[in-house]
Design an enzyme around this catalytic site. Structure first.
Site, PDB file in Angstrom:
ATOM      1  N   VAL A   8       0.873  -1.166   0.000  1.00 40.23           N
ATOM      2  CA  VAL A   8       0.000   0.000   0.000  1.00 40.23           C
ATOM      3  C   VAL A   8       0.911   1.216   0.000  1.00 40.23           C
ATOM      4  O   VAL A   8       2.037   1.168   0.495  1.00 40.23           O
ATOM      5  CB  VAL A   8      -0.984   0.029   1.195  1.00 40.23           C
ATOM      6  CG1 VAL A   8      -2.026  -1.068   1.056  1.00 40.23           C
ATOM      7  CG2 VAL A   8      -0.262  -0.083   2.508  1.00 40.23           C
ATOM      8  N   SER A   9       0.414   2.326  -0.547  1.00 40.47           N
ATOM      9  CA  SER A   9       1.259   3.494  -0.744  1.00 40.47           C
ATOM     10  C   SER A   9       1.472   4.336   0.495  1.00 40.47           C
ATOM     11  O   SER A   9       2.491   4.989   0.642  1.00 40.47           O
ATOM     12  CB  SER A   9       0.674   4.373  -1.850  1.00 40.47           C
ATOM     13  OG  SER A   9       0.639   3.654  -3.057  1.00 40.47           O
ATOM     14  N   THR A  10       0.506   4.359   1.385  1.00 36.17           N
ATOM     15  CA  THR A  10       0.643   5.202   2.573  1.00 36.17           C
ATOM     16  C   THR A  10       0.280   4.415   3.821  1.00 36.17           C
ATOM     17  O   THR A  10      -0.382   3.367   3.752  1.00 36.17           O
ATOM     18  CB  THR A  10      -0.285   6.435   2.507  1.00 36.17           C
ATOM     19  OG1 THR A  10      -1.642   5.990   2.539  1.00 36.17           O
ATOM     20  CG2 THR A  10      -0.039   7.248   1.248  1.00 36.17           C
ATOM     21  N   GLN A  13      -3.471   3.719   4.293  1.00 34.35           N
ATOM     22  CA  GLN A  13      -4.167   2.711   3.510  1.00 34.35           C
ATOM     23  C   GLN A  13      -4.114   1.357   4.201  1.00 34.35           C
ATOM     24  O   GLN A  13      -3.212   1.064   4.978  1.00 34.35           O
ATOM     25  CB  GLN A  13      -3.569   2.624   2.105  1.00 34.35           C
ATOM     26  CG  GLN A  13      -3.816   3.865   1.271  1.00 34.35           C
ATOM     27  CD  GLN A  13      -3.169   3.756  -0.089  1.00 34.35           C
ATOM     28  OE1 GLN A  13      -2.130   3.130  -0.254  1.00 34.35           O
ATOM     29  NE2 GLN A  13      -3.794   4.369  -1.072  1.00 34.35           N
TER      30      GLN A  13
END
Length: 188
Positions: A8-10, A13
């Site tokens: 996941v990017s952050t 998330q």
């Protein structure tokens, strides 16, 4: 053995959707990252790539979870293939352990190569057009002609070291030598 990789990017998330899908797909071990896909240093991916063995398959939920770009994705999958490791993307539905999956991935590779060649051709055409209009490419000169002449005089006087000249001119030694070689040989 199926090895899963989720990203996941952050930190905000949630990777549960990916983790559930990887478990349903039969992954016995799952590595994950909570980091932007554009980041080259992904510890979870590095661990997964180090963990897989010949005849294993690296499984991802979607292609964009693995590769930073098409080029990076192809490099990773080719690296896996070279080690005898398969690659499966659940959402896109391809599996490089099958002949159909290999074909799809080879088409991806051919398209990436085609795109790279198009970019190169456009860049070269743009540079040629700029040269035809009298534009010179490259970085601006660090020193003016008068500064180069001053530098040459300082060097010829033998009263200044190269380090002193570089400090006065605000240049590095490699830049100094490049200018000296470009201007009348190796007068130092």
């Amino acid at each position: 053995m199926k090895i899963g990789y989720a990203r996941v990017s952050t930190l905000d998330q949630n990777s549960e959707l990916q983790l559930d899908a990887l478990k349903v797909a039969g992954c016995e071990k799952i590595f994950q990252d909570k980091i932007s896909g554009s980041t080259a240093d992904r510890p979870g991916l590095a661990e997964a790539l180090a963990y897989v063995r010949p005849d294993d398959s690296l499984v991802v939920w979607r292609l964009d979870r693995l590769g930073r770009s098409l080029k990076h994705l192809i490099e990773v999958v080719e690296g896996l293939e070279g080690r005898g490791v398969g690659f499966v993307s659940l959402q896109e539905g391809f599996d490089t352990t099958t002949s159909g999956g290999k074909l799809v991935f080879q088409i991806f590779g051919a398209l990436a190569e085609f795109e790279k060649n198009l970019i190169r051709e456009r860049t070269n055409a743009g540079l040629a057009a700029a040269r035809a209009r009298g534009r010179k490419g490259g970085r601006k000169e660090k020193l003016t002609a008068s500064q180069v002449e001053t530098m040459r005089k300082m060097s010829a006087s033998r009263q200044h070291t190269v380090a002193e000249i570089c400090r006065v001119m605000s240049i590095t030694k490699p830049t100094y030598y490049r200018y000296m070689e470009a201007n009348h040989g190796k007068d130092r």
